[in-house]
Enzyme design. Structure first.
Site, PDB file in Angstrom:
ATOM      1  N   GLY A 187     -36.390 -11.170 -27.835  1.00  0.00           N
ATOM      2  CA  GLY A 187     -35.530 -12.086 -28.588  1.00  0.00           C
ATOM      3  C   GLY A 187     -34.104 -12.087 -28.084  1.00  0.00           C
ATOM      4  O   GLY A 187     -33.467 -11.050 -27.992  1.00  0.00           O
ATOM      5  N   SER A 188     -33.545 -13.248 -27.742  1.00  0.00           N
ATOM      6  CA  SER A 188     -32.248 -13.276 -27.094  1.00  0.00           C
ATOM      7  C   SER A 188     -31.739 -14.710 -26.966  1.00  0.00           C
ATOM      8  O   SER A 188     -32.274 -15.632 -27.566  1.00  0.00           O
ATOM      9  CB  SER A 188     -32.346 -12.610 -25.723  1.00  0.00           C
TER      10      SER A 188
END
Length: 227
Positions: A184-185
């Site tokens: 997640g980013s």
């Protein structure tokens, strides 16, 4: 399906309890843990990509560097962009997205700068300046004039590790794999004002395929719109 080598330690850790459950003759637990192991491994999937509207050799095209949702497209957010005048496209990657990152534009890598920081939710605007990140500057000469594109890998609440596999002085192609972010980013791309954006907020982007924007063609006749 190709799996990035960065998956190996995570898959090994996830697989250990699965093996123990199987050896302990607990089939339901082993099945559930096995699905978890598969999910962790698939996070590192690395599909091949082909640009949908222009070849990667087109010097005017800027492609998406990551899969995900476009959360900003337009003038650069205050205090976020590098010095100068820029447009900004930001892409938020969820846990379900492919996390392999690609260079949005080809050229010579001018610099790669890693900045330690916090782990705010990557969809928040503050994450661009407060979170841990790597900033990559790429420059390319087209018809004798330099074109510069800047992009950043930013970690989020769950992404705690940035992998950047290029260095200053390297030559990269548009759409070439340059690293990944784990779990997640967000990726920010900063483009010069003359680039015509072709995405908007809310659109899904596909790394190495979706066209973010185009530089004016260097071969265009002055005063005449490019074909």
């Amino acid at each position: 399906m190709k799996i990035d080598p960065a998956a190996r330690p995570f898959t090994a850790v996830a697989a250990a309890p699965t093996l123990l459950a199987a050896l302990g003759r607990r089939p339901r637990t082993a099945l559930a843990l096995g699905l978890l192991t598969a999910g962790v491994t698939l996070f590192f999937r690395d599909p091949d990509r082909t640009p949908d509207r222009a070849p990667v050799t087109d010097p005017d095209v800027v492609l998406a560097p990551a899969d995900g949702m476009v959360v900003h497209a337009g003038p650069a957010q205050d205090g976020v962009a590098p010095e100068g005048e820029w447009q900004q496209v930001s892409i938020f990657l969820s846990l379900l997205d492919v996390h392999i990152n690609r260079s949005p534009y080809g050229g010579r890598v001018v610099s790669v700068t890693h900045v330690p920081g916090r782990f705010l939710a990557a969809y928040r605007a503050a994450s661009a300046t407060k979170n841990e990140r790597s900033e990559i500057v790429v420059e390319r000469l087209v018809a004798g004039a330099p074109r510069r594109v800047v992009y950043r890998q930013l970690v989020g609440q769950l992404a705690r590790r940035i992998v950047t596999r290029i260095h200053a002085g390297d030559d990269v192609a548009t759409g070439e794999r340059i690293g990944l972010m784990k779990f997640g980013s967000r990726m920010d791309v900063f483009l010069p004002p003359e680039v015509v954006l072709e995405v908007s907020k809310g659109r899904r982007a596909v790394a190495g395929e979706t066209v973010l924007g185009r530089f004016p063609s260097a071969s265009a006749v002055p005063g005449q719109a490019p074909a």
